[in-house]
Write an enzyme that holds these catalytic residues in place. Structure first.
Site, PDB file in Angstrom:
ATOM      1  N   LEU A  87     -35.605 -11.846  71.981  1.00 51.76           N
ATOM      2  CA  LEU A  87     -35.558 -10.729  72.913  1.00 51.76           C
ATOM      3  C   LEU A  87     -36.160 -11.080  74.262  1.00 51.76           C
ATOM      4  O   LEU A  87     -35.715 -10.585  75.303  1.00 51.76           O
ATOM      5  CB  LEU A  87     -36.263  -9.512  72.301  1.00 51.76           C
ATOM      6  CG  LEU A  87     -35.454  -8.848  71.185  1.00 51.76           C
ATOM      7  CD1 LEU A  87     -35.766  -9.460  69.828  1.00 51.76           C
ATOM      8  CD2 LEU A  87     -35.680  -7.355  71.141  1.00 51.76           C
ATOM      9  N   ASP A  88     -37.182 -11.916  74.262  1.00 51.60           N
ATOM     10  CA  ASP A  88     -37.835 -12.301  75.512  1.00 51.60           C
ATOM     11  C   ASP A  88     -36.855 -13.036  76.417  1.00 51.60           C
ATOM     12  O   ASP A  88     -36.690 -12.698  77.597  1.00 51.60           O
ATOM     13  CB  ASP A  88     -39.049 -13.178  75.186  1.00 51.60           C
ATOM     14  CG  ASP A  88     -40.214 -12.966  76.141  1.00 51.60           C
ATOM     15  OD1 ASP A  88     -40.052 -12.241  77.135  1.00 51.60           O
ATOM     16  OD2 ASP A  88     -41.294 -13.518  75.882  1.00 51.60           O
ATOM     17  N   ASP A  89     -36.203 -14.071  75.896  1.00 55.34           N
ATOM     18  CA  ASP A  89     -35.221 -14.801  76.688  1.00 55.34           C
ATOM     19  C   ASP A  89     -34.114 -13.875  77.160  1.00 55.34           C
ATOM     20  O   ASP A  89     -33.689 -13.931  78.317  1.00 55.34           O
ATOM     21  CB  ASP A  89     -34.616 -15.938  75.860  1.00 55.34           C
ATOM     22  CG  ASP A  89     -35.461 -17.191  75.903  1.00 55.34           C
ATOM     23  OD1 ASP A  89     -35.283 -17.985  76.826  1.00 55.34           O
ATOM     24  OD2 ASP A  89     -36.308 -17.368  75.016  1.00 55.34           O
TER      25      ASP A  89
END
Length: 653
Positions: free
Chosen positions: A386-388
């Site tokens: 999710l961060d990327d």
């Protein structure tokens, strides 16, 4: 820590020169196809494990490579005689045991001064029996310890239903991909070839073969640990009685799981530990070195090597999507005819890497959600994060705003849809999965590292809110944003900071959250934001920068753990303060001056300290790109805000 200099100013001409110089230097690292990938350095355990893997397999000795890895291991040895997890860090038993073993395997004499110091450091702290579970599995495979010294990991776990207390889909992706081939190894109990017959009995204070199970880890509760230790005793007694057909079926299930996710030369999970375990598993099956699944995975491990003129080390994985997306943000912030076209080309490189047709392991808990994320590595379709995804989508949206075209609309919409579908029930977001809240599992004997789970965290939650809010969501119009902001309100520490799971640590978390709260429309005078600003101001170093030590992850955290200033942590603090409306604060000017004065002639920054996190207290990371794009980003953000009337950061990060 400092009395803020109310007279601090920044020369705009010198600032522009710093930005231009940093932009040109960063562009110089661009790959031929438009993306960026920087070295990703972990601690010394990964290169040590690489050496030990080669000797486990009985591969021909590559003397030149081994000599370079030995040079690296000797250089990072600590003043205490052992090996730390970060630069200048405290002694770590497992890292020290593995490094000593690897150097001895390479051929370093046990009487050499550095080996004698390491041996004394290990023995004076109770000896190698105090190694962690992963090290014990390695030592059992080398016949240093017996299999009685490691937890029982019956491969029959593969056959358990989802409702059972332990299931592979109730643990993190990194643990899952590591454990599945490890369970096969635990069932087969193979021994390393170890052609040189090297052992490390001298690191123990007792007969290594008498070593029993690990003690309770500091993070584990006595009640839960006692329960799981009792279950381990029972399983150890009954495991030999398991039906052979059942075991064979379980091994088949494990192999099927692995081979569906082998991921070519990018490897199982695209990270070193499961890739190495998979290669050892095929060796245990008697598959030859040229057996395609084994050979391809083995080549993938060599692709992780960084080989220089005098030293070499092995990366835990590679970070091209993360590096490229963050570089895009820095270049977009810097702007100009030189930077913006390169940022657009990088986004064009990222666009086809969006995973749209594979429902990875995350879909077990969210089967109704369509894929739409990006992975951290070149290829890792089963494990987007999710961060990327949030960072890529925000970069695409920024370019879309500038250009006015629709080329990224579909990618942005699918990324947003996936992130909205991956919110956990507590309002937060995790890195790879949903609702991984089975905290009791951190008490099993195998989890002495305390990193078995992937629960929602403040930094990833902030990044997802930042993305949703940048795309127009607010707490008033979006339940996802509202629930996320509530999660952040609940998790703020009394001192005003937020935890940083993937960056070191409270500076990283606080920057991430302030960026999210700002773009989500939380008023800058909100007490939550004011407390965070006051905290960041209170921890600024006298040189104008910011730094934080890895010891801040200690379980008994009682307040900020200061450290020498670094360029990346200074940039995070500045970006956080500016997101909170503090661009005119003299402390921000002093931070900008710190970055300007520490910039090298080449236009970048030197940063030897580790400022990122794999697993708190266990595994840390040094992104070589962080000192290249984060300081540029902060300097350009400062210039841009000072040259406009609004002084408001209008994007998510």
């Amino acid at each position: 820590m400092l009395s803020v200099d109310q007279t601090a100013t920044v020369d705009p001409v010198a600032l522009e020169k710093s930005i231009s110089k940093a932009t040109r230097a960063l562009l110089g690292y661009r790959q031929s196809d438009g993306h960026w990938v920087f070295e990703l350095e972990a601690d010394s355990t990964i290169p040590a494990e690489y050496i030990l893997l080669r000797h486990y397999l009985g591969e021909p000795v590559d003397s030149e490579l081994e000599a370079k890895i030995a040079n690296y291991l000797r250089r990072v040895q600590g003043a205490h005689g052992g090996w730390p997890l970060v630069q200048d860090g405290a002694f770590d038993m497992s890292a020290s045991v593995k490094c000593y073993f690897a150097l001895k395997m390479i051929g370093d004499s046990v009487d050499a001064p550095h080996m004698a110091r390491a041996r004394e450091a290990i023995r004076s702290r109770g000896g190698a029996a105090n190694s962690n579970v992963f090290t014990r599995f390695l030592l059992a495979a080398f016949d240093v310890l017996t299999w009685r010294a490691v937890p029982v990991l019956p491969v029959e776990i593969m056959l358990l239903p989802m409702w059972s207390p332990f299931h592979i889909n109730k643990i993190s992706y990194w643990a899952r991909t590591t454990i599945v081939p490890l369970m096969v190894l635990a069932a087969l109990k193979p021994l390393a070839k170890n052609p040189k017959g090297v052992g490390i009995d001298e690191l123990f204070l007792q007969n290594p073969r008498s070593v029993g199970m690990t003690a309770k880890a500091p993070h584990q509760s006595w009640g839960w640990f006692a329960l799981f230790r009792s279950l381990d005793v029972i399983l150890r007694a009954v495991e030999p009685l398991f039906p052979k057909k059942l075991r064979a079926h379980a091994i088949e299930s494990a192999v099927a799981f692995i081979e569906e996710r082998l991921n070519g030369e990018d490897g199982l999970g695209a990270i070193f530990p499961p890739m190495a375990n998979a290669v050892m598993m095929y060796e245990a099956f008697g598959k030859p070195a040229d057996y395609p699944p084994r050979a391809i995975t083995r080549r993938g491990l060599d692709k992780l090597l960084v080989i220089g003129e005098h030293e070499a080390y092995c990366q835990p994985c590679v970070s091209p999507v993360w590096d490229t997306a963050l570089t895009c943000h820095a270049l977009i912030e810097a702007g100009g005819a030189e930077a913006l076209p390169e940022a657009r080309q990088a986004l064009d490189w990222l666009k086809p890497r969006q995973i749209l047709d594979v429902k990875g392991d995350w879909a077990v808990k969210r089967p109704e959600v369509r894929p739409g994320g990006w992975a951290f590595q070149y290829n890792n379709d089963y494990y987007p994060d999710l961060d990327d995804t949030a960072v890529v989508v925000m970069a695409m949206d920024r370019v879309r705003r500038q250009s006015g075209n629709s080329e990224y609309d579909t990618a942005i919409a699918r990324g947003r849809e996936w992130i909205e579908g991956m919110q956990s029930r507590d309002g937060g977001w995790a890195a790879f999965v949903v609702n991984n809240l089975e905290y009791y599992l951190n008490n099993i004997p195998f989890s002495d590292h305390g990193a078995l789970l992937d629960p929602p965290t403040e930094d990833v939650t902030a990044r997802c809110i930042s993305m949703l809010a940048q795309l127009g969501g607010t707490a008033a119009t979006s339940k996802a944003v509202a629930d996320g902001v509530d999660f952040l309100r609940r998790t703020q520490l009394a001192e005003g900071s937020w935890y940083g799971r993937w960056g070191l640590n409270y500076i990283y978390g606080t920057w991430s959250v302030l960026s999210a709260l700002n773009v989500a429309g939380v008023e800058h005078q909100d007490p939550m934001i004011r407390k965070a600003v006051d905290w960041l101001l209170s921890i600024q170093n006298r040189d104008g920068g910011w730094g934080e030590d890895a010891v801040s992850y200690r379980l008994d955290y009682r307040g900020f753990e200061d450290a020498p200033s670094t360029s990346s942590q200074t940039a995070w603090a500045l970006l956080g303060l500016m997101a909170a409306g503090e661009v005119r604060n003299p402390a921000v000017a002093r931070g900008v001056e710190y970055l300007k004065t520490t910039q090298t002639e080449k236009g970048l920054w030197d940063e030897a300290r580790y400022t990122a996190t794999g697993f708190p207290r266990v595994f840390y990371l040094r992104y070589h790109g962080y000192s290249k794009f984060f300081p540029l980003w902060a300097l350009a953000r400062y210039r841009n805000l000072r040259s406009t009337n609004s002084r408001v950061v209008g994007v998510g990060m």
